[in-house]
Scaffold this active site. Sequence first.
Site, PDB file in Angstrom:
ATOM      1  N   ASP A  66      -5.592  33.088  33.202  1.00  0.00           N
ATOM      2  CA  ASP A  66      -6.694  34.029  33.036  1.00  0.00           C
ATOM      3  C   ASP A  66      -6.607  34.790  31.719  1.00  0.00           C
ATOM      4  O   ASP A  66      -5.519  35.009  31.176  1.00  0.00           O
ATOM      5  CB  ASP A  66      -6.667  35.074  34.162  1.00  0.00           C
ATOM      6  CG  ASP A  66      -7.276  34.575  35.449  1.00  0.00           C
ATOM      7  OD1 ASP A  66      -7.491  33.355  35.578  1.00  0.00           O
ATOM      8  OD2 ASP A  66      -7.517  35.407  36.354  1.00  0.00           O
ATOM      9  N   HIS A 117     -14.257  33.844  32.933  1.00  0.00           N
ATOM     10  CA  HIS A 117     -13.610  35.046  33.480  1.00  0.00           C
ATOM     11  C   HIS A 117     -14.342  36.314  33.030  1.00  0.00           C
ATOM     12  O   HIS A 117     -13.736  37.377  32.892  1.00  0.00           O
ATOM     13  CB  HIS A 117     -12.143  35.089  33.046  1.00  0.00           C
ATOM     14  CG  HIS A 117     -11.293  36.064  33.816  1.00  0.00           C
ATOM     15  ND1 HIS A 117     -11.341  36.190  35.191  1.00  0.00           N
ATOM     16  CD2 HIS A 117     -10.356  36.961  33.400  1.00  0.00           C
ATOM     17  CE1 HIS A 117     -10.480  37.105  35.581  1.00  0.00           C
ATOM     18  NE2 HIS A 117      -9.868  37.606  34.518  1.00  0.00           N
ATOM     19  N   HIS A 121     -14.347  41.698  31.160  1.00  0.00           N
ATOM     20  CA  HIS A 121     -13.451  42.023  32.260  1.00  0.00           C
ATOM     21  C   HIS A 121     -13.879  43.259  33.050  1.00  0.00           C
ATOM     22  O   HIS A 121     -13.037  43.962  33.634  1.00  0.00           O
ATOM     23  CB  HIS A 121     -12.013  42.200  31.759  1.00  0.00           C
ATOM     24  CG  HIS A 121     -10.986  41.856  32.799  1.00  0.00           C
ATOM     25  ND1 HIS A 121     -10.459  42.792  33.659  1.00  0.00           N
ATOM     26  CD2 HIS A 121     -10.379  40.696  33.130  1.00  0.00           C
ATOM     27  CE1 HIS A 121      -9.573  42.222  34.452  1.00  0.00           C
ATOM     28  NE2 HIS A 121      -9.512  40.944  34.156  1.00  0.00           N
ATOM     29  N   HIS A 211      -1.256  34.485  33.238  1.00  0.00           N
ATOM     30  CA  HIS A 211      -2.047  34.941  32.099  1.00  0.00           C
ATOM     31  C   HIS A 211      -1.348  34.491  30.817  1.00  0.00           C
ATOM     32  O   HIS A 211      -0.169  34.809  30.623  1.00  0.00           O
ATOM     33  CB  HIS A 211      -2.164  36.470  32.085  1.00  0.00           C
ATOM     34  CG  HIS A 211      -2.793  37.049  33.317  1.00  0.00           C
ATOM     35  ND1 HIS A 211      -2.102  37.174  34.497  1.00  0.00           N
ATOM     36  CD2 HIS A 211      -4.032  37.548  33.536  1.00  0.00           C
ATOM     37  CE1 HIS A 211      -2.905  37.729  35.407  1.00  0.00           C
ATOM     38  NE2 HIS A 211      -4.076  37.961  34.852  1.00  0.00           N
TER      39      HIS A 211
END
Length: 262
Positions: A66, A117, A121, A211
């Site tokens: 991610d 994604h 965010h 990540h």
Amino acid sequence: MFRTEPGRRRGPALALLAAASLVLTLGGCAADTVTPADARGEAKAADAARGAVDCAKVKCIALTFDAGPGKDTPRLLDILKEKNVKATFFLLGEKHVKRYPEVVKRIAGEGHEVANHTWSHRILTDLDASEVRDELSRTQDAIAKITGRKPTLMRPPQGRTDGTVSDVARELGLAQVLWSITAKDYSTEDSALIRQRVLDQAHGDGIILLHDIYGGTVPAVPGIIDELKRRGYTFVTVPQLLAPGKAEPGTVYRPEKPEQDD
């Protein structure tokens, strides 16, 4: 679900992500979820594409990353190429896709799954439908401009989704993908700890969340891959994990972790 890299200014990003470690325990997903096994349904291996992995018979696991790409992503791609592993990358639009277009192109070109994604965010359950649409569609367009293809998968920040998010995702042709294994690598740079956390939680049909923007994560990946291969796991992308089923737009996919896995 990301935090600033060590040495960077944390500022608003730290506050945004303070609750990230509580996602699974708080049940961040309000919608019903579908497991990979459910997605495969009763389809037989013969229905799958010739030569495809049959995760109904093989112990599969999906490696996902991610919040990238970042400065360490090229090294990660080198590792994945060396280990002959395909992964799924849930990319952030702002300051990531925009900053590293050549890396995005490489991710797609080397056969990894490119996914969404969001743009910045933001927690999608805090937004109205038009704001959710903007967060997702901007990233869709940015990725398509680089790769020539819009993603079909997305991961909501912190795994938080609801009916509005699902409706917008369906409208944009995006299935939602959560996870069952997390190293909480945003909280440590200890690569050995990251590796061990993943290995301790590993299970068939699992989806690993990491990540590629944190200093300890990429160095942990070779050991994770080597040990899971030794245990008999086959690494697949998320679409391969669901095959011959197909991810349905709007639907939320999350593996169910068994109490014990052979």
